[in-house]
Design a protein around this motif. Structure first.
Motif, PDB file in Angstrom:
ATOM      1  N   ILE A  95       0.845  -1.192   0.000  1.00 46.96           N
ATOM      2  CA  ILE A  95       0.000   0.000   0.000  1.00 46.96           C
ATOM      3  C   ILE A  95       0.880   1.241   0.000  1.00 46.96           C
ATOM      4  CG2 ILE A  95      -1.747   1.290   1.283  1.00 46.96           C
ATOM      5  CD1 ILE A  95      -2.745  -1.430   2.351  1.00 46.96           C
ATOM      6  N   ASP A  96       0.669   2.106  -0.975  1.00 46.12           N
ATOM      7  CA  ASP A  96       1.495   3.304  -1.165  1.00 46.12           C
ATOM      8  C   ASP A  96       0.623   4.548  -1.006  1.00 46.12           C
ATOM      9  OD1 ASP A  96       3.223   5.293  -1.896  1.00 46.12           O
ATOM     10  OD2 ASP A  96       3.453   4.643  -3.983  1.00 46.12           O
ATOM     11  N   ASN A  97       0.826   5.277   0.091  1.00 46.86           N
ATOM     12  CA  ASN A  97       0.068   6.499   0.356  1.00 46.86           C
ATOM     13  C   ASN A  97       0.769   7.766  -0.130  1.00 46.86           C
ATOM     14  OD1 ASN A  97      -0.710   4.510   2.794  1.00 46.86           O
ATOM     15  ND2 ASN A  97      -2.434   5.899   2.422  1.00 46.86           N
ATOM     16  N   SER A  98       1.914   7.627  -0.765  1.00 44.54           N
ATOM     17  CA  SER A  98       2.756   8.792  -1.060  1.00 44.54           C
ATOM     18  C   SER A  98       2.116   9.774  -2.039  1.00 44.54           C
ATOM     19  CB  SER A  98       4.112   8.335  -1.603  1.00 44.54           C
ATOM     20  OG  SER A  98       3.964   7.641  -2.830  1.00 44.54           O
ATOM     21  N   ALA A  99       1.238   9.297  -2.916  1.00 50.28           N
ATOM     22  CA  ALA A  99       0.668  10.201  -3.919  1.00 50.28           C
ATOM     23  C   ALA A  99      -0.460  11.070  -3.359  1.00 50.28           C
ATOM     24  CB  ALA A  99       0.143   9.389  -5.107  1.00 50.28           C
ATOM     25  N   TRP A 100      -0.977  10.717  -2.193  1.00 50.35           N
ATOM     26  CA  TRP A 100      -2.148  11.420  -1.639  1.00 50.35           C
ATOM     27  C   TRP A 100      -1.699  12.681  -0.915  1.00 50.35           C
ATOM     28  CZ3 TRP A 100      -6.947  11.422  -2.868  1.00 50.35           C
ATOM     29  CH2 TRP A 100      -7.933  11.900  -2.001  1.00 50.35           C
ATOM     30  N   GLN A 101      -1.799  13.823  -1.604  1.00 46.13           N
ATOM     31  CA  GLN A 101      -1.354  15.103  -1.060  1.00 46.13           C
ATOM     32  C   GLN A 101      -2.519  16.029  -0.717  1.00 46.13           C
ATOM     33  OE1 GLN A 101       1.976  15.656  -0.456  1.00 46.13           O
ATOM     34  NE2 GLN A 101       2.168  13.518  -1.103  1.00 46.13           N
ATOM     35  N   ALA A 102      -3.707  15.488  -0.664  1.00 44.57           N
ATOM     36  CA  ALA A 102      -4.897  16.308  -0.436  1.00 44.57           C
ATOM     37  C   ALA A 102      -4.871  16.969   0.933  1.00 44.57           C
ATOM     38  CB  ALA A 102      -6.147  15.449  -0.562  1.00 44.57           C
ATOM     39  N   VAL A 103      -5.413  18.176   1.009  1.00 50.73           N
ATOM     40  CA  VAL A 103      -5.655  18.835   2.296  1.00 50.73           C
ATOM     41  C   VAL A 103      -7.058  18.453   2.762  1.00 50.73           C
ATOM     42  CG1 VAL A 103      -5.846  21.036   3.490  1.00 50.73           C
ATOM     43  CG2 VAL A 103      -4.060  20.701   1.774  1.00 50.73           C
ATOM     44  N   GLY A 104      -8.065  18.736   1.912  1.00 53.27           N
ATOM     45  CA  GLY A 104      -9.386  18.197   2.182  1.00 53.27           C
ATOM     46  C   GLY A 104      -9.376  16.688   1.994  1.00 53.27           C
ATOM     47  N   MET A 105     -10.116  15.964   2.835  1.00 55.74           N
ATOM     48  CA  MET A 105     -10.168  14.493   2.817  1.00 55.74           C
ATOM     49  C   MET A 105      -8.786  13.881   3.060  1.00 55.74           C
ATOM     50  SD  MET A 105     -13.412  14.102   2.395  1.00 55.74           S
ATOM     51  CE  MET A 105     -13.742  12.381   2.010  1.00 55.74           C
TER      52      MET A 105
END
Length: 382
Positions: free
Chosen positions: A182-192
């Motif tokens: 599982i790779d969370n590195s691409a998720w740069q969102a502020v909202g959500m």
């Protein structure tokens, strides 16, 4: 709210359970519970989610009819509406929790609709974003799947892929097995931000087909589930609007009343449309109601954007800076409504409206001059 909970006792039970968790958690953290300024921590999110999952088997599937006294319609309630009311309430608490729980309920309803009545216990999710290559051979899947919310906490995922013939297939994956990264590195969102949205990489992971080819997309419940997402958007927007009601009641002013009238009208019309669509689905459960639900989603997106802007204009910067619940809900909702597809959705609404107009016109005889306007496709006449 009391009248609503009287018709939806399940919502009342869930609301009491969640508010007890929030009250206890904020007391322990020293938050200002007495002034309704609450903070939803990750710990609280998971505690609330656990409680919600325990109610899963009590929450109706879409298109499951009405309950109550059928001889007195004022005492009946659409079971689809009961589901949406619960989702809207959860969204008013926290949109990250709503995102996880809506996906969980959607997965259970998909399994139910496709004939899998005994779903394994635990937390489920539906991951249907396309764009990454996946291969499925001899009962094992390899490749990547992006935009998977709750990737690190979900027990079982329903994952779509396209086979070699381009047909949509649905797989059931146990997330507690080797070969999953599982790779969370691409998720740069502020909202959500807290949704634990990741890209899942799979290497020879055991999976099983659910339903026949294209069954996931072609089933009528696909659109019934899409309306549940809109209920989450609506619940968050209505909660933001309630902050303006409170501000006006505490310190009335003409401009606050004007802003309140603007968004109150939009929300009230949308609220009634939810009731209408829920009744439509329950009365005609074998129909997808795609056009009506697309229109509902488009309307809710517009209302949500209007509420965010107008409440911000009315209240200024203070709640965005000083109230953690208001600030997070505003930021999260701005991102969550992008699950709508904007111009593409409007294009499809236009195409479906034209088709409906053509179908309506074709039912009239050529020499029926009294229905000239209808033959031109005026499907919006009262």
């Amino acid at each position: 709210m009391l009248a609503l909970e009287a018709k939806n006792p399940l919502l009342s039970d869930i609301k009491s359970a969640i508010e007890n968790i929030i009250f206890t958690g904020n007391q322990a953290n020293g938050s200002m519970v007495s002034t309704n300024i609450i903070s939803i921590t990750d710990k609280l999110r998971h505690e609330i989610l656990k409680i919600l999952v325990s109610y899963s088997d009590k929450i109706p599937h879409p298109a499951s009819g009405t309950e109550g006294n059928k001889e007195n319609k004022s005492r009946t309630n659409s079971r689809t509406l009961i589901r949406w009311q619960i989702l809207a309430y959860v969204a008013s608490v926290d949109l990250t929790i709503a995102k996880w729980f809506e996906s969980h309920l959607d997965a259970l309803s998909i399994l139910h609709e496709l004939g899998y009545e005994q779903a394994t216990q635990g937390l489920w999710a539906v991951w249907a974003a396309e764009g990454h290559p996946l291969s499925y051979q001899q009962g094992k899947i390899s490749g990547s799947k992006a935009w998977c919310s709750g990737a690190n906490i979900v027990d079982h995922g329903l994952m779509t892929y396209r086979d070699k013939d381009g047909q949509a297939q649905l797989l059931m994956v146990d997330m507690h097995q080797n070969g999953i990264k599982i790779d969370n590195s691409a998720w740069q969102a502020v909202g959500m931000q807290a949704t634990d949205t990741a890209t899942i990489h799979l290497d020879q992971v055991v999976a099983s087909n659910v339903g026949s080819a294209n069954a996931y997309l072609e089933r009528v419940g696909f659109w019934h589930g899409a309306a549940g997402v809109a209920a989450c958007w609506y619940g968050a927007a209505a909660c933001l609007a309630s902050y303006l009601i409170s501000a006006y009641q505490q310190k009335p002013s003409d401009y606050k009343a004007m802003y309140l009238g603007q968004i109150g009208t939009a929300l009230a019309v949308t609220q009634q449309y939810f009731h209408h669509i829920a009744e439509l689905i329950d009365n005609e459960p074998t129909q997808s109601h795609e056009l009506a639900i697309r229109q509902l989603r488009s309307n809710v997106e517009q209302v949500a954007r209007e509420v965010i802007e107008v409440v911000g204009q009315a209240l200024g910067a203070a709640p965005f800076c000083n109230n953690p619940h208001f600030a997070r809900l505003s930021a999260d909702l701005s991102v969550f409504i992008r699950q709508s597809h904007g111009a593409f959705d409007l294009q499809k609404i236009g195409e479906l409206s034209s088709m409906l107009a053509s179908e309506s016109a074709s039912t009239l005889t050529n020499n029926d001059t009294s229905n000239f306007i209808n033959r031109q496709g005026n499907i919006w006449q009262l």
